[in-house]
Design a protein around this motif. Structure first.
Motif, PDB file in Angstrom:
ATOM      1  N   MET A  28       0.821  -1.209   0.000  1.00  0.00           N
ATOM      2  CA  MET A  28       0.000   0.000   0.000  1.00  0.00           C
ATOM      3  C   MET A  28       0.855   1.259   0.000  1.00  0.00           C
ATOM      4  O   MET A  28       0.416   2.298  -0.473  1.00  0.00           O
ATOM      5  CB  MET A  28      -0.926   0.016   1.219  1.00  0.00           C
ATOM      6  CG  MET A  28      -2.009  -1.011   1.158  1.00  0.00           C
ATOM      7  SD  MET A  28      -3.021  -1.157   2.647  1.00  0.00           S
ATOM      8  CE  MET A  28      -2.848   0.347   3.492  1.00  0.00           C
ATOM      9  N   SER A  29       2.057   1.177   0.504  1.00  0.00           N
ATOM     10  CA  SER A  29       2.920   2.352   0.577  1.00  0.00           C
ATOM     11  C   SER A  29       3.557   2.704  -0.767  1.00  0.00           C
ATOM     12  O   SER A  29       4.175   3.756  -0.894  1.00  0.00           O
ATOM     13  CB  SER A  29       4.012   2.143   1.629  1.00  0.00           C
ATOM     14  OG  SER A  29       4.809   1.035   1.281  1.00  0.00           O
ATOM     15  N   GLN A  30       3.391   1.849  -1.761  1.00  0.00           N
ATOM     16  CA  GLN A  30       3.938   2.125  -3.089  1.00  0.00           C
ATOM     17  C   GLN A  30       2.965   3.006  -3.864  1.00  0.00           C
ATOM     18  O   GLN A  30       1.764   2.717  -3.925  1.00  0.00           O
ATOM     19  CB  GLN A  30       4.130   0.834  -3.878  1.00  0.00           C
ATOM     20  CG  GLN A  30       5.259  -0.027  -3.391  1.00  0.00           C
ATOM     21  CD  GLN A  30       5.328  -1.336  -4.159  1.00  0.00           C
ATOM     22  OE1 GLN A  30       4.309  -2.014  -4.296  1.00  0.00           O
ATOM     23  NE2 GLN A  30       6.490  -1.683  -4.637  1.00  0.00           N
ATOM     24  N   ALA A  31       3.469   4.049  -4.461  1.00  0.00           N
ATOM     25  CA  ALA A  31       2.628   4.902  -5.290  1.00  0.00           C
ATOM     26  C   ALA A  31       2.052   4.087  -6.441  1.00  0.00           C
ATOM     27  O   ALA A  31       2.761   3.304  -7.067  1.00  0.00           O
ATOM     28  CB  ALA A  31       3.441   6.075  -5.823  1.00  0.00           C
ATOM     29  N   GLY A  32       0.768   4.234  -6.674  1.00  0.00           N
ATOM     30  CA  GLY A  32       0.105   3.538  -7.767  1.00  0.00           C
ATOM     31  C   GLY A  32      -0.456   2.175  -7.406  1.00  0.00           C
ATOM     32  O   GLY A  32      -1.069   1.528  -8.237  1.00  0.00           O
ATOM     33  N   GLY A  53      -2.344   3.926  -3.294  1.00  0.00           N
ATOM     34  CA  GLY A  53      -1.129   4.350  -2.607  1.00  0.00           C
ATOM     35  C   GLY A  53      -0.516   5.573  -3.250  1.00  0.00           C
ATOM     36  O   GLY A  53      -0.485   5.692  -4.479  1.00  0.00           O
ATOM     37  N   ASP A  54      -0.045   6.495  -2.410  1.00  0.00           N
ATOM     38  CA  ASP A  54       0.567   7.730  -2.906  1.00  0.00           C
ATOM     39  C   ASP A  54       2.052   7.826  -2.563  1.00  0.00           C
ATOM     40  O   ASP A  54       2.662   8.865  -2.714  1.00  0.00           O
ATOM     41  CB  ASP A  54      -0.174   8.943  -2.358  1.00  0.00           C
ATOM     42  CG  ASP A  54      -0.122   9.040  -0.842  1.00  0.00           C
ATOM     43  OD1 ASP A  54       0.461   8.144  -0.185  1.00  0.00           O
ATOM     44  OD2 ASP A  54      -0.687  10.006  -0.296  1.00  0.00           O
ATOM     45  N   GLY A  55       2.613   6.720  -2.068  1.00  0.00           N
ATOM     46  CA  GLY A  55       4.017   6.712  -1.698  1.00  0.00           C
ATOM     47  C   GLY A  55       4.258   6.941  -0.220  1.00  0.00           C
ATOM     48  O   GLY A  55       5.370   6.782   0.258  1.00  0.00           O
ATOM     49  N   SER A  56       3.215   7.315   0.526  1.00  0.00           N
ATOM     50  CA  SER A  56       3.365   7.514   1.969  1.00  0.00           C
ATOM     51  C   SER A  56       3.132   6.199   2.703  1.00  0.00           C
ATOM     52  O   SER A  56       2.535   5.268   2.168  1.00  0.00           O
ATOM     53  CB  SER A  56       2.392   8.581   2.477  1.00  0.00           C
ATOM     54  OG  SER A  56       1.057   8.138   2.332  1.00  0.00           O
ATOM     55  N   CYS A  89      -4.145   1.764 -11.522  1.00  0.00           N
ATOM     56  CA  CYS A  89      -3.651   0.703 -10.630  1.00  0.00           C
ATOM     57  C   CYS A  89      -2.434   0.026 -11.261  1.00  0.00           C
ATOM     58  O   CYS A  89      -2.571  -0.823 -12.142  1.00  0.00           O
ATOM     59  CB  CYS A  89      -4.747  -0.332 -10.363  1.00  0.00           C
ATOM     60  SG  CYS A  89      -6.166   0.334  -9.479  1.00  0.00           S
ATOM     61  N   LEU A  90      -1.260   0.417 -10.802  1.00  0.00           N
ATOM     62  CA  LEU A  90      -0.032  -0.191 -11.302  1.00  0.00           C
ATOM     63  C   LEU A  90       0.217  -1.540 -10.642  1.00  0.00           C
ATOM     64  O   LEU A  90       0.923  -2.385 -11.179  1.00  0.00           O
ATOM     65  CB  LEU A  90       1.146   0.750 -11.072  1.00  0.00           C
ATOM     66  CG  LEU A  90       0.991   2.157 -11.681  1.00  0.00           C
ATOM     67  CD1 LEU A  90       2.197   3.014 -11.337  1.00  0.00           C
ATOM     68  CD2 LEU A  90       0.770   2.075 -13.176  1.00  0.00           C
ATOM     69  N   ALA A  91      -0.355  -1.729  -9.463  1.00  0.00           N
ATOM     70  CA  ALA A  91      -0.306  -2.984  -8.723  1.00  0.00           C
ATOM     71  C   ALA A  91      -1.567  -3.046  -7.865  1.00  0.00           C
ATOM     72  O   ALA A  91      -2.225  -2.026  -7.660  1.00  0.00           O
ATOM     73  CB  ALA A  91       0.934  -3.057  -7.842  1.00  0.00           C
ATOM     74  N   ILE A  92      -1.910  -4.246  -7.382  1.00  0.00           N
ATOM     75  CA  ILE A  92      -3.130  -4.418  -6.589  1.00  0.00           C
ATOM     76  C   ILE A  92      -2.808  -5.168  -5.304  1.00  0.00           C
ATOM     77  O   ILE A  92      -2.165  -6.212  -5.327  1.00  0.00           O
ATOM     78  CB  ILE A  92      -4.202  -5.177  -7.390  1.00  0.00           C
ATOM     79  CG1 ILE A  92      -4.633  -4.349  -8.595  1.00  0.00           C
ATOM     80  CG2 ILE A  92      -5.407  -5.512  -6.507  1.00  0.00           C
ATOM     81  CD1 ILE A  92      -5.584  -5.052  -9.528  1.00  0.00           C
ATOM     82  N   TYR A  93      -3.278  -4.602  -4.189  1.00  0.00           N
ATOM     83  CA  TYR A  93      -3.191  -5.243  -2.880  1.00  0.00           C
ATOM     84  C   TYR A  93      -4.630  -5.460  -2.431  1.00  0.00           C
ATOM     85  O   TYR A  93      -5.368  -4.489  -2.215  1.00  0.00           O
ATOM     86  CB  TYR A  93      -2.442  -4.347  -1.886  1.00  0.00           C
ATOM     87  CG  TYR A  93      -2.422  -4.903  -0.485  1.00  0.00           C
ATOM     88  CD1 TYR A  93      -1.438  -5.791  -0.091  1.00  0.00           C
ATOM     89  CD2 TYR A  93      -3.389  -4.538   0.438  1.00  0.00           C
ATOM     90  CE1 TYR A  93      -1.419  -6.315   1.188  1.00  0.00           C
ATOM     91  CE2 TYR A  93      -3.374  -5.056   1.717  1.00  0.00           C
ATOM     92  CZ  TYR A  93      -2.396  -5.939   2.087  1.00  0.00           C
ATOM     93  OH  TYR A  93      -2.382  -6.460   3.358  1.00  0.00           O
ATOM     94  N   ALA A  94      -5.062  -6.709  -2.346  1.00  0.00           N
ATOM     95  CA  ALA A  94      -6.453  -7.004  -2.004  1.00  0.00           C
ATOM     96  C   ALA A  94      -6.536  -8.159  -1.011  1.00  0.00           C
ATOM     97  O   ALA A  94      -5.935  -9.209  -1.224  1.00  0.00           O
ATOM     98  CB  ALA A  94      -7.240  -7.350  -3.266  1.00  0.00           C
ATOM     99  N   LYS A  95      -7.271  -7.940   0.079  1.00  0.00           N
ATOM    100  CA  LYS A  95      -7.496  -8.960   1.105  1.00  0.00           C
ATOM    101  C   LYS A  95      -8.997  -8.973   1.419  1.00  0.00           C
ATOM    102  O   LYS A  95      -9.525  -7.998   1.942  1.00  0.00           O
ATOM    103  CB  LYS A  95      -6.703  -8.659   2.389  1.00  0.00           C
ATOM    104  CG  LYS A  95      -5.213  -8.553   2.187  1.00  0.00           C
ATOM    105  CD  LYS A  95      -4.596  -9.892   1.943  1.00  0.00           C
ATOM    106  CE  LYS A  95      -3.079  -9.748   1.805  1.00  0.00           C
ATOM    107  NZ  LYS A  95      -2.421 -10.961   1.514  1.00  0.00           N
ATOM    108  N   ASP A  96      -9.647 -10.077   1.110  1.00  0.00           N
ATOM    109  CA  ASP A  96     -11.089 -10.165   1.332  1.00  0.00           C
ATOM    110  C   ASP A  96     -11.419 -10.583   2.770  1.00  0.00           C
ATOM    111  O   ASP A  96     -10.541 -10.695   3.617  1.00  0.00           O
ATOM    112  CB  ASP A  96     -11.752 -11.095   0.318  1.00  0.00           C
ATOM    113  CG  ASP A  96     -11.289 -12.535   0.449  1.00  0.00           C
ATOM    114  OD1 ASP A  96     -10.618 -12.888   1.430  1.00  0.00           O
ATOM    115  OD2 ASP A  96     -11.618 -13.325  -0.459  1.00  0.00           O
TER     116      ASP A  96
END
Length: 107
Positions: A28-32, A53-56, A89-96
């Motif tokens: 999530m900390s990665q921009a995009g 994510g915006d890099g923060s 979305c350059l990458a996806i972090y998903a947890k159901d």
């Protein structure tokens, strides 16, 4: 003992939501990186958190709270579908819901 003190923060950091032990995995900390994850609440409801994510370390996101299991599953499925086609979305972090950690008592 010194080695344990050095390793302890690293092990704890891997437990933070959106952070994985695999350095190649989306974070999530990665921009995009688009993210959507479910958390269980002590009252038996669920919260869905989504954003990009915006890099923060703690990127801004939106939360839908007080959802039933059926409602959070439907909302998560919709968000996941959107993330799959969103060009931002350059990458996806998903947890159901099945991957949601148990609620913290008293929180």
């Amino acid at each position: 003992m010194t080695r344990l003190l050095v390793l302890a923060p690293l092990l704890l950091a891997a437990c933070v939501e959106g952070m994985t032990a695999d350095p190649a995995a989306p974070r999530m900390s990665q921009a995009g990186t688009c993210f959507a994850f479910v958390t269980a609440q002590a009252d038996g409801t669920y919260t869905l958190t989504t954003g990009i994510g915006d890099g923060s370390r703690t990127p801004p996101g939106q939360q839908k709270t007080g959802l039933s299991a059926k409602a959070v599953d439907a909302a998560f499925a919709q968000e996941n579908k959107i993330m799959q086609i969103n060009p931002e979305c350059l990458a996806i972090y998903a947890k159901d819901r099945t991957q949601a950690p148990p609620p913290v008592p008293g929180a």
